[in-house]
Each structure stands twice: as C-alpha cells, then as structure tokens.
Design an enzyme around this catalytic site. Sequence first.
Site, short mmCIF file in Angstrom:
data_model
loop_
_atom_site.label_atom_id
_atom_site.label_comp_id
_atom_site.label_asym_id
_atom_site.label_seq_id
_atom_site.Cartn_x
_atom_site.Cartn_y
_atom_site.Cartn_z
CD GLU A 1 -4.23 -5.79 3.64
OE1 GLU A 1 -5.06 -4.98 4.12
OE2 GLU A 1 -3.00 -5.66 3.74
CD GLU B 1 -3.17 -0.85 2.06
OE1 GLU B 1 -3.08 0.03 2.94
OE2 GLU B 1 -4.22 -1.49 1.86
C1 NOJ Z 1 -4.57 -2.20 4.83
C2 NOJ Z 1 -3.28 -2.52 5.49
O1 NOJ Z 1 -2.40 -3.19 4.65
C3 NOJ Z 1 -3.41 -3.21 6.81
O2 NOJ Z 1 -2.20 -3.02 7.47
C4 NOJ Z 1 -4.60 -2.66 7.53
O3 NOJ Z 1 -4.68 -3.03 8.85
C5 NOJ Z 1 -5.85 -3.02 6.77
N1 NOJ Z 1 -5.77 -2.41 5.48
C6 NOJ Z 1 -7.16 -2.64 7.42
O4 NOJ Z 1 -7.26 -1.25 7.52
#
Ligand code: NOJ
Length: 466
Positions: free
Chosen positions: A373, A159
């Site tokens: 994710e 990200e």
């Molecule tokens: C994106 C991130 O990669 C992760 O670290 C985070 O906790 C989740 N989304 C949920 O917000």
Amino acid sequence: MRNLPKDFIMGGATAAYQAEGATMEGGKGPVAWDEFLIEKGRYTAEPASDFYHQFPIDLELCEKFKIDSIRMSIAWSRIFPNGFGEVNQEGVDYYHSVFAECRKRNVMPFVTIHHFDTPKTLFDNGDFLNRENVEHFVNFAKFCFEEFTEVHYWSTFNEIYPVATNQYLTGAFPPEIQFDLKKTVTCLHNMMWAHARAVNIFKENNYEGEIGVVHSLEPKYPASDSPEDLHAAMLDDALSVKFLLDATYLGYYSNSTMDAITEILEANETSVEFDENDFIEMKKAATRNDYLGINNYHSHWVKEYKGESTLHYNTTGKKGTQVYKIKGIGERIKRDDLPKTDWDWIIYPEGLYDLLVRIKQDYPNYNKIYITENGMGYKDHFEEGIIMDEPRIDYLRGYFNSISRAIEDGVNVKGYFIWSLMDVFSWVNGYNKRYGLFYVDFETQKRYPKESAYWYKLVSETKTII
Ligand code: NOJ
C-alpha cells in the site's frame, strides 16, 4: 527518467470491508464496525464501492488499465459468520466467483486473510487479546489455504501495528480504548504469534503458493540532534517498526527492542509477560516468510515528550489539526517545511527509500518485498467525468523513484499496489478521503478513471517512471 524491472508487478489494493458493501448480504456475519459506525452516525460501509456486485467491472478496469494484480481480502465473517464453526457456503462461492473473474481478466489475486474485520462474536470476546481467538484465526487461515487453491499469494494480516494502536492506544477504532500500552503490546505480540502459526501450517502442509505479512512501516526520525530527541525517535521506532520486524524475521525480540519496550511500558506503569513457548513457533516461521508486504504512506519526526498522553486524530481533512504525544515515547511534530496531505500525512518519499535499505541491512532474510500500500488521500475534484489529480501523480512519481533507487541499491522489491484501486470506504474518514485510481460515484456506483489511472497504465506498460 528512472525505470522499474520488466517483471515488476503493478497492482491495485482493496480490502473486503472497505470495498464490498453488502455487509448484511450473502449470509455474512457481523463485525464490530457495523454497530460502531451506526452508533457514530456519520457514515457506514454500506454500500462502500459495492465490490460485492461490481467486481466484474473493477476487474475489467484492471485489465484495461494494465493492472496486473488486485490486493483484496477475504471477509472472515463471510466464511464463518460467527468466527468459527459453521461455514457459510454462499460466502465461499462468492470468493470463488471473484477468483474466476480474476483469471478471466488476467488479474492475479493477492489475498489478505485479516484486514481489520474480526467477526463480532470474537471481537467482543477480546479480539487478539484473547488467545483462544488466535486458534480461530489459524483455523480460518487453514480453511482458506485448503479451499481457495486459485490463490498463489497469501498475507496473514494487514497492518498489525495499526490494529493494536488504533484499538488500544489512539482509540480511533472500536473498542476505542486509549493509552493502554499493556493491551497494545499484548495485541501486537499475539498477532505476530498468530502470523507465525499460520505460516508454519502453510509450509508444513506444502500448500502451493507464497505467504507473508503486510506491515505498516513508517520511518521515525529525531526532531533534532539532541540525545533526548534521538532517544524518543528510537522508542517510537522500537514499538512501531522493530518489534514487528524482529518478530517476523528473528522470531524473538532483540535485547535492544525489549529494553525500549520495557522502558515504554514502565513509563506507563505497566508490564507484559510473553509465553516463552510462543517463540518456538515464531523462530520456526522467521525463515519461512516468502515476502514482506510494506504499507508506507508517510514518515514521522519525533521529539522528547514528558507529559501525559494526548492526541487529536485528523479525521476531517482539516490541515494542521493532528496531535500525537504519547507518554513514555515522544511527540510526533508537524514539520511545516515538508509537504503534507489535508490529513496531515507528511509526504516524504525518501523515507521509503531509507526503510527499504534498512530492511535489507538489518533483516537479510527478508527474501523479497512488495509495496502492498502507498497512495495519496485527496479531495478529488470531479468535473463532468474528468478528474485531474496531478498532486496524486506527483506523489506516486516521488515514491516510485524511491523504489527504483532502492532496487538499484540491491533491495529486492518485486511489485507495488496503489492504495486504492478504486475509491473505497475509509475507516475513520468515511467517503471524502479518496485514494482510488478510479473515481467512484457512491450514489450510482459508476467508475471514472482519474488522470492518475492513465499515468499508472503508462508506467505499467513502459516500466518507466514518467
Ligand atoms: C492502511 C489500511 O490497510 C487501509 O485499510 C487504509 O484505508 C489505508 N491504510 C489508508 O489509510
């Protein structure tokens, strides 16, 4: 009922800082979060889900619940406590023992090199705004490729957009800088350049395995058909989606992307110059990505906004409190007609379908996609070891159906990683926003399968979206 391909990978995602705990154990060096969280005084990442010690239990659960793969990250400061220089052998040994356990349990590790946790020395020195730190990152990546030959799947970054924006636009992450578009764009570009350099090293040294990057991609739709709202949605998309996909798959920024970025920067009375040499590496890497990892949770509707930037990040789960209005871009509106989580994340599975189809059309060299994710933050209710999380199952069913439709329409999606495998620490929410398939009692560190874990197992076994 829809199906998934027989070889579709069903995984569970974690990240070092959010799962391991042991922030000061095993010779680990500090990260900016340690001090930041202590200063805020609300919660810390200690002991999180204690994955540092509990990993054999988590991997056993993976095996039992037919979870083929664990997405995890290597904490940079466990390997190089200062970001570079001396290696911490205890950290190296720790990850070897995790990978050995993965092998024993038949769980494939899918490993991220950087997941929001730059070592503190380098973070204090400018993080990815400082181009010297790109060298340190690339050296760390190379060390990982050479040392951890057990790993087949590598992701350079997790990200890039949230790193840049949370650090320099929303200020939700340390160093809590707000509305600095110059720093935001510089950080995005430097991280994409770092990604390209790591990919090129990986390919030029013929390391075994595959390499890609994990982007957070959230579709943007105009709030109305007016030309102003269409323009605002286009600007938001350019910064958050197109800039990164252009860098990843073209190796440069297309004219339309640069026009939008220049417009955003000018509205914020600033500008950014890129070093032309960076595009040599980026173009080389653009055809070398083995896969794209997509993190997708929600979508946004954007309308024109002409005022000063103003924000409220809903970190408490108090529904309806989120505000996002950025000068030179637009305002993300609430959409009361669509379902959302307590943290105001709009649940819109169609958005993932649209995104997948768009990538296939706009970036035909994408190769293949893993949903790295997706999942639902929820205030799970624990009753005598039983957690009935039907809203999470509904959420997952919706997103799985979108993936299945996209596959049917020719998009090469090869797997899915639920965020998260077990409940973990959340950067801006602490511990009340739970995402896991396995409930973690953070006091005792005992794990309990939620109803969704049984559902996930059935989907994995049958490849049918029940
Ligand atoms: C994106 C991130 O990669 C992760 O670290 C985070 O906790 C989740 N989304 C949920 O917000």
